[in-house]
Each structure stands twice: as structure tokens, then as C-alpha cells.
Design a protein around this motif. Structure first.
Motif, PDB file in Angstrom:
ATOM      1  N   THR A 131      52.145  15.746 133.559  1.00  0.00           N
ATOM      2  CA  THR A 131      52.962  15.321 132.422  1.00  0.00           C
ATOM      3  C   THR A 131      53.908  14.189 132.817  1.00  0.00           C
ATOM      4  OG1 THR A 131      52.871  17.534 131.455  1.00  0.00           O
ATOM      5  CG2 THR A 131      54.612  16.091 130.679  1.00  0.00           C
ATOM      6  N   PHE A 132      54.351  14.204 134.066  1.00  0.00           N
ATOM      7  CA  PHE A 132      55.272  13.161 134.527  1.00  0.00           C
ATOM      8  C   PHE A 132      54.589  11.799 134.627  1.00  0.00           C
ATOM      9  CE2 PHE A 132      57.405  17.009 135.667  1.00  0.00           C
ATOM     10  CZ  PHE A 132      58.749  16.711 135.543  1.00  0.00           C
ATOM     11  N   SER A 178      61.091  16.767 125.671  1.00  0.00           N
ATOM     12  CA  SER A 178      61.699  15.580 126.269  1.00  0.00           C
ATOM     13  C   SER A 178      61.692  15.675 127.780  1.00  0.00           C
ATOM     14  CB  SER A 178      63.151  15.443 125.765  1.00  0.00           C
ATOM     15  OG  SER A 178      63.772  14.311 126.329  1.00  0.00           O
ATOM     16  N   ILE A 179      61.349  14.570 128.425  1.00  0.00           N
ATOM     17  CA  ILE A 179      61.448  14.437 129.885  1.00  0.00           C
ATOM     18  C   ILE A 179      62.236  13.168 130.148  1.00  0.00           C
ATOM     19  CG2 ILE A 179      60.238  14.249 132.074  1.00  0.00           C
ATOM     20  CD1 ILE A 179      57.787  15.433 130.761  1.00  0.00           C
ATOM     21  N   GLU A 220      63.812   8.322 128.421  1.00  0.00           N
ATOM     22  CA  GLU A 220      62.642   9.144 128.151  1.00  0.00           C
ATOM     23  C   GLU A 220      61.420   8.549 128.846  1.00  0.00           C
ATOM     24  OE1 GLU A 220      60.674  12.337 126.868  1.00  0.00           O
ATOM     25  OE2 GLU A 220      62.771  11.977 126.251  1.00  0.00           O
TER      26      GLU A 220
END
Length: 207
Positions: free
Chosen positions: A17-18, A27-28, A34
Motif C-alpha cells: 500500500t505504501f 489516509s496514509i 498524503e
């Protein structure tokens, strides 16, 4: 930060996901930004990622680490405990590893890929099972070196081997679409499945 849980619980998916390879909900953020809204070049400068399978090309040990970088590769070779083995190769650091690292053992290929990831330092490092082909003693030494080398970075270590998790600042336990986050001691006290897995591995049942 350690990430663990049963097989197929989504650990590797979380790591990927990163990379923003697919859309994600929620949210990251890093530094208030973001990840999904960053330009890919900016995101690549921020996140370093090492997946399950080392991606090595038919070049030398040094070339596979530096990928055009100007600094020497010797320090990273030491950090991943590959120094003596590289010295024993016919051409040392200039030895060709073969496409995919076919001339190396599984543990050597894994450490070489880790050396490359650490050489190209990023503020966030996502390491997906980077020690699976290593013995416990080598893993423990590399972990100590990693903590010192990347002490100013955020390290997300995904692993099913838990005997180093008591040294993590935080642990994420994933199971059945739910997560528990806390220190190793907190999860031992509140997550029976985590405590049982740690106990089994301490007894040597998993290695």
C-alpha cells in the motif's frame, strides 16, 4: 514497527500500500502529505521497499547495490553481514551474481537486496520478510545493524518470525480484517493469538 499475523491476513498487501500500486481507502500521510496524492518521483524519494523475492540483475555484487550511486558499497555489505562471503568470492565485490542472483544462495541474494535497499536510504523503509532465509544469529546481528543505520527512518518490518519483536517500538497484529497496535508487552497481554505464537516460537516450534 513490526507487522505480523496469520498467513494470508494481508501483511504484504499492507506493505505494498505504501507504494500506492492500487487505490486505498483511508489516509496514509508522511510529513503531512498524503502518499496517494504525491507525484511518483516524490513518493519514490520517500519510501524504500523490499519485497519477498530479491530482484537482482546480471551484474556484480557492487553494481547490484549501487545502481549507479556514487558512494562505495562496502559499508552496506558489512551491515547485512555479507562481508566475509563477498571476500571469499572469486572477484570479491566485482563478482557477477547472475540474472536473478542465481550464483548466490537464497540467504546471500536476500541480504544483497537488503543492502541495496539500505544503500538508497529513504525516510520510510518497508521490509517484507527480509530475513526468511537467514539463521537466527545472522538475523539478530543484521537487525542490530539496521537499527543503528536507520535510526532516523521509519522502519516497517513485516515478518512471521517474532523473536525480535520485543525490540520493536510498536507492533501491528493483523487477523480477520482487524488490527491491534501496541507494544510487544501490550499485545502479549491483550491478544491471545499473538501471545500463543510468540510462546510457540520461543520454544523453537517454528524454526
Amino acid at each position: 514497527m513490526g507487522v505480523t499475523g496469520p498467513v494470508a491476513c494481508g501483511k504484504s498487501t499492507l506493505g505494498k500500500t505504501f507504494l500506492c500500486e492500487s487505490p486505498y481507502e483511508g489516509s496514509i500521510t508522511f510529513g503531512g502529505k498524503e502518499l496517494g496524492k504525491m507525484e511518483k518521483t516524490d513518493r519514490n524519494r520517500m519510501v524504500g521497499y523490499l519485497g519477498h523475492d530479491p530482484e537482482l540483475f546480471h551484474g556484480s555484487v557492487e553494481e547490484n547495490i549501487r545502481l549507479g550511486g556514487k558512494e562505495g558499497a562496502e559499508e552496506m555489505i558489512r551491515v547485512v553481514c555479507l562481508e566475509d562471503e563477498v571476500k571469499a568470492m572469486e572477484n570479491g565485490i566485482h563478482t557477477l551474481v547472475g540474472t536473478g542472483g542465481v550464483r548466490l544462495s537464497g540467504g546471500q541474494a536476500q541480504r544483497l537486496a537488503l543492502a541495496r535497499t539500505l544503500y538508497h536510504k529513504r525516510p520510510v523503509l518497508v521490509l517484507d520478510d527480509p530475513f526468511s532465509a537467514l539463521d537466527k544469529e545472522t538475523e539478530a546481528q543484521i537487525f542490530l545493524n539496521l537499527k543503528e543505520l536507520a535510526k532516523d527512518s521509519i522502519i516497517i518490518l513485516i515478518s512471521h518470525r517474532l523473536y525480535l519483536f520485543d525490540q520493536m517500538d510498536q507492533v501491528i497484529w493483523m487477523d480477520e480484517c482487524h488490527t491491534k497496535v501496541g507494544t510487544h508487552e501490550e499485545l502479549l497481554a491483550t491478544v491471545p493469538s499473538y501471545a500463543e505464537l510468540c510462546s510457540n516460537q520461543t520454544k523453537g516450534g517454528s524454526f
